[in-house]
Design an enzyme around this catalytic site. Structure first.
Site, PDB file in Angstrom:
ATOM      1  N   ASN A 116       0.832  -1.209   0.000  1.00  0.00           N
ATOM      2  CA  ASN A 116       0.000   0.000   0.000  1.00  0.00           C
ATOM      3  C   ASN A 116       0.861   1.250   0.000  1.00  0.00           C
ATOM      4  OD1 ASN A 116      -0.455   1.939   2.522  1.00  0.00           O
ATOM      5  ND2 ASN A 116       0.267  -0.043   3.298  1.00  0.00           N
ATOM      6  N   PHE A 120      -1.721   8.331   4.087  1.00  0.00           N
ATOM      7  CA  PHE A 120      -2.475   8.982   5.172  1.00  0.00           C
ATOM      8  C   PHE A 120      -3.749   9.689   4.673  1.00  0.00           C
ATOM      9  CE2 PHE A 120       1.505   9.774   8.081  1.00  0.00           C
ATOM     10  CZ  PHE A 120       1.620   8.410   8.281  1.00  0.00           C
ATOM     11  N   SER A 180       5.712   5.230   8.586  1.00  0.00           N
ATOM     12  CA  SER A 180       5.049   4.933   7.319  1.00  0.00           C
ATOM     13  C   SER A 180       5.990   5.277   6.168  1.00  0.00           C
ATOM     14  CB  SER A 180       3.763   5.744   7.175  1.00  0.00           C
ATOM     15  OG  SER A 180       3.320   5.663   5.833  1.00  0.00           O
ATOM     16  N   ASN A 182       5.052   5.948   3.219  1.00  0.00           N
ATOM     17  CA  ASN A 182       4.295   6.619   2.164  1.00  0.00           C
ATOM     18  C   ASN A 182       4.125   8.115   2.348  1.00  0.00           C
ATOM     19  OD1 ASN A 182       3.853   4.097   0.901  1.00  0.00           O
ATOM     20  ND2 ASN A 182       2.340   3.653   2.492  1.00  0.00           N
ATOM     21  N   THR A 183       4.769   8.679   3.363  1.00  0.00           N
ATOM     22  CA  THR A 183       4.811  10.132   3.527  1.00  0.00           C
ATOM     23  C   THR A 183       6.288  10.494   3.458  1.00  0.00           C
ATOM     24  OG1 THR A 183       2.791  10.242   4.832  1.00  0.00           O
ATOM     25  CG2 THR A 183       4.344  12.060   5.125  1.00  0.00           C
ATOM     26  N   LYS A 222       5.418   4.054  17.006  1.00  0.00           N
ATOM     27  CA  LYS A 222       5.359   2.957  16.026  1.00  0.00           C
ATOM     28  C   LYS A 222       6.558   3.024  15.090  1.00  0.00           C
ATOM     29  CE  LYS A 222       2.379   0.502  12.845  1.00  0.00           C
ATOM     30  NZ  LYS A 222       1.005   0.347  12.379  1.00  0.00           N
ATOM     31  N   ASN A 251       5.692  -1.435  11.501  1.00  0.00           N
ATOM     32  CA  ASN A 251       4.936  -0.960  10.344  1.00  0.00           C
ATOM     33  C   ASN A 251       5.258  -1.865   9.139  1.00  0.00           C
ATOM     34  OD1 ASN A 251       3.482   0.853   8.590  1.00  0.00           O
ATOM     35  ND2 ASN A 251       3.892   2.465  10.093  1.00  0.00           N
ATOM     36  N   GLY A 302       2.370  -9.514   9.905  1.00  0.00           N
ATOM     37  CA  GLY A 302       2.314 -10.877   9.375  1.00  0.00           C
ATOM     38  C   GLY A 302       1.614 -11.892  10.241  1.00  0.00           C
TER      39      GLY A 302
HETATM   40  C1  LIG Z   1      -3.580  -0.577   3.515  1.00  0.00           C
HETATM   41  C2  LIG Z   1      -2.757  -0.333   4.744  1.00  0.00           C
HETATM   42  C3  LIG Z   1      -2.787   0.917   5.354  1.00  0.00           C
HETATM   43  C4  LIG Z   1      -2.029   1.161   6.487  1.00  0.00           C
HETATM   44  N1  LIG Z   1      -2.095   2.391   7.069  1.00  0.00           N
HETATM   45  C5  LIG Z   1      -1.399   2.627   8.207  1.00  0.00           C
HETATM   46  C6  LIG Z   1      -1.491   3.886   8.845  1.00  0.00           C
HETATM   47  O1  LIG Z   1      -2.209   4.785   8.417  1.00  0.00           O
HETATM   48  N2  LIG Z   1      -0.753   4.077   9.985  1.00  0.00           N
HETATM   49  C7  LIG Z   1       0.035   3.095  10.517  1.00  0.00           C
HETATM   50  O2  LIG Z   1       0.657   3.313  11.561  1.00  0.00           O
HETATM   51  N3  LIG Z   1       0.116   1.879   9.937  1.00  0.00           N
HETATM   52  C8  LIG Z   1      -0.568   1.646   8.799  1.00  0.00           C
HETATM   53  N4  LIG Z   1      -0.491   0.404   8.207  1.00  0.00           N
HETATM   54  C9  LIG Z   1       0.424  -0.627   8.780  1.00  0.00           C
HETATM   55  C10 LIG Z   1      -0.308  -1.634   9.657  1.00  0.00           C
HETATM   56  O3  LIG Z   1      -0.870  -1.009  10.784  1.00  0.00           O
HETATM   57  C11 LIG Z   1       0.665  -2.742  10.129  1.00  0.00           C
HETATM   58  O4  LIG Z   1       1.652  -2.153  10.936  1.00  0.00           O
HETATM   59  C12 LIG Z   1       1.337  -3.481   8.992  1.00  0.00           C
HETATM   60  O5  LIG Z   1       0.456  -3.664   7.904  1.00  0.00           O
HETATM   61  C13 LIG Z   1       1.873  -4.843   9.404  1.00  0.00           C
HETATM   62  O6  LIG Z   1       0.836  -5.658   9.893  1.00  0.00           O
HETATM   63  P1  LIG Z   1       0.076  -6.780   8.998  1.00  0.00           P
HETATM   64  O7  LIG Z   1       1.152  -7.626   8.375  1.00  0.00           O
HETATM   65  O8  LIG Z   1      -0.803  -7.502   9.964  1.00  0.00           O
HETATM   66  O9  LIG Z   1      -0.685  -6.039   7.955  1.00  0.00           O
HETATM   67  C14 LIG Z   1      -1.222   0.130   7.044  1.00  0.00           C
HETATM   68  C15 LIG Z   1      -1.216  -1.122   6.451  1.00  0.00           C
HETATM   69  C16 LIG Z   1      -1.968  -1.376   5.318  1.00  0.00           C
HETATM   70  C17 LIG Z   1      -1.928  -2.747   4.694  1.00  0.00           C
END
Ligand SMILES: Cc1cc2nc3c(=O)[nH]c(=O)nc-3n(C[C@H](O)[C@H](O)[C@H](O)COP(=O)(O)O)c2cc1C
Length: 342
Positions: A116, A120, A180, A182-183, A222, A251, A302
């Site tokens: 992704n 934000f 993140s 993406n910023t 985080k 993250n 994960g």
């Molecule tokens: C589509 C998407 C959007 C996310 N947006 C944020 C976010 O806005 N802020 C944040 O701290 N983490 C964000 N994350 C990260 C998740 O909170 C998490 O830390 C990360 O995906 C790893 O966990 P997972 O493997 O269970 O997805 C995002 C993840 C995904 C997939």
């Protein structure tokens, strides 16, 4: 199991034919409707609950919804009804912003992963806080805060301070997102001197707010999985020095080694799901060794099964969160995790 959880396996092939972001919006809307009819709580009796005391808060159970799934706090009651012990909303920024151009969310089913680059997208901290003021749910609610995309890093502290002040009265905990991908430049805030300054200012404000309101809202940080050993040591040093209340690890990753050769490998953004699992657990273990004993870690990255959640707890996490696992396994994952960690 709730009706919604038992329906998910049948719905999944249809959802996976839809654009990933549209499917996300559709499921969130359906969940809110189902919750309105009490359909999400229907199967809750079968969910084992093991309450956890952590961060000075009472968590109904140790499983949380990770940030990004409910960026604008639009369905907190529904997530709580689904069985989550805590819900982290956001990332929220001072001003609302649309995020990056679409498409910006991609599934990699072969790897049970997502990429992704949402950027934000959110309704802004004020609108989210208004929604949270009205919430009535059992789940603990964390508010994850960040900076607007057009705020330079030199001024980032103002955005974080602003969000902290606005969210403080309604948040059970605050998560400071500096990880993140993406910023632009956000992860540079993890550099030792930058993070010391940022967190120093935030801790000071947290103390002022505690004095003014009479309530202590813990503040967690985080972090990214893409950190060298020396960076982890430097961060842990600062977290200990400033008595940060907790750490959320991790993250998404920018590392593509685990999906090498995949047609989406070159898509910009953060990779989540199964490919980040091992690294995220390593980072949790590393921080557990370095942090003060009383500083809890929320383990995320994960988790696609109860056993994955157990691994995070064994590595030293006190609580866990899921995002991508929910996309691949559906709400049944909540029961799997709660059963495994009961
Ligand atoms: C589509 C998407 C959007 C996310 N947006 C944020 C976010 O806005 N802020 C944040 O701290 N983490 C964000 N994350 C990260 C998740 O909170 C998490 O830390 C990360 O995906 C790893 O966990 P997972 O493997 O269970 O997805 C995002 C993840 C995904 C997939």
């Amino acid at each position: 199991m709730s009706l919604v959880a038992s329906l998910y396996p049948a719905l999944k092939p249809w959802l996976f034919k839809m654009d990933a972001e549209r499917a996300h919006e559709w499921t969130t809307r359906m969940m809110r409707i189902a919750n309105g009819f009490g359909l999400l709580t229907a199967g809750q009796g079968s969910l084992p609950q093991t309450p956890v005391q952590c961060l000075g808060l009472n968590f109904p159970n140790a499983l949380g919804l990770a940030a990004g799934m409910d960026k604008s706090a639009s369905a907190v009651t529904a997530w709580s009804a689904l069985g989550f012990g805590f819900v982290e909303v956001g990332t929220l920024t001072p001003r609302p912003q649309p995020g990056n151009p679409k498409p910006r969310l991609f599934r990699l089913p072969e790897h049970e992963a997502l990429i992704n680059r949402m950027g934000f997208n959110n309704v802004g901290i004020h609108a989210a806080v208004k929604r949270l003021e009205k919430r009535r749910c059992k789940a603990v609610v964390g508010v994850n805060i960040g900076k607007n995309f057009d705020t330079p890093n030199e001024a980032a502290v103002n955005d974080y301070l602003y969000c902290l002040k606005v969210a403080y009265p309604v948040a059970d905990y605050i998560a400071v997102n500096i990880s993140s991908p993406n910023t632009k430049g956000l992860r540079d805030l993890q550099a030792e001197e930058s993070i010391r300054q940022l967190l120093g200012a935030l801790k000071k404000e947290q103390a002022n707010l505690q004095k003014d309101t009479g309530k202590k809202v813990p503040m967690l940080v985080k972090i990214a999985p893409d950190l060298e050993a020396a960076q982890i040591e430097a961060l842990a040093r600062v977290f200990n020095e400033l008595a940060v209340d907790g750490v959320i690890a991790t993250n998404t990753t920018i590392n593509r080694a685990a999906i090498s050769g995949h047609s989406l490998e070159k898509e910009a953004g953060g990779l989540s799901g199964a490919p980040v699992k091992v690294r995220s657990t390593q980072v949790i273990s590393a921080f557990r060794e370095l942090l003060r004993e009383q500083t809890p870690i929320i383990g995320v990255g994960g988790i696609l099964s109860g056993a994955d959640a157990q691994e995070k707890l064994q590595a030293g996490a006190a609580l866990v969160q899921v995002y991508s696992g929910l996309v691949y396994r559906g709400p049944g994952l909540v029961k799997d995790v709660l059963t495994a960690i009961a």
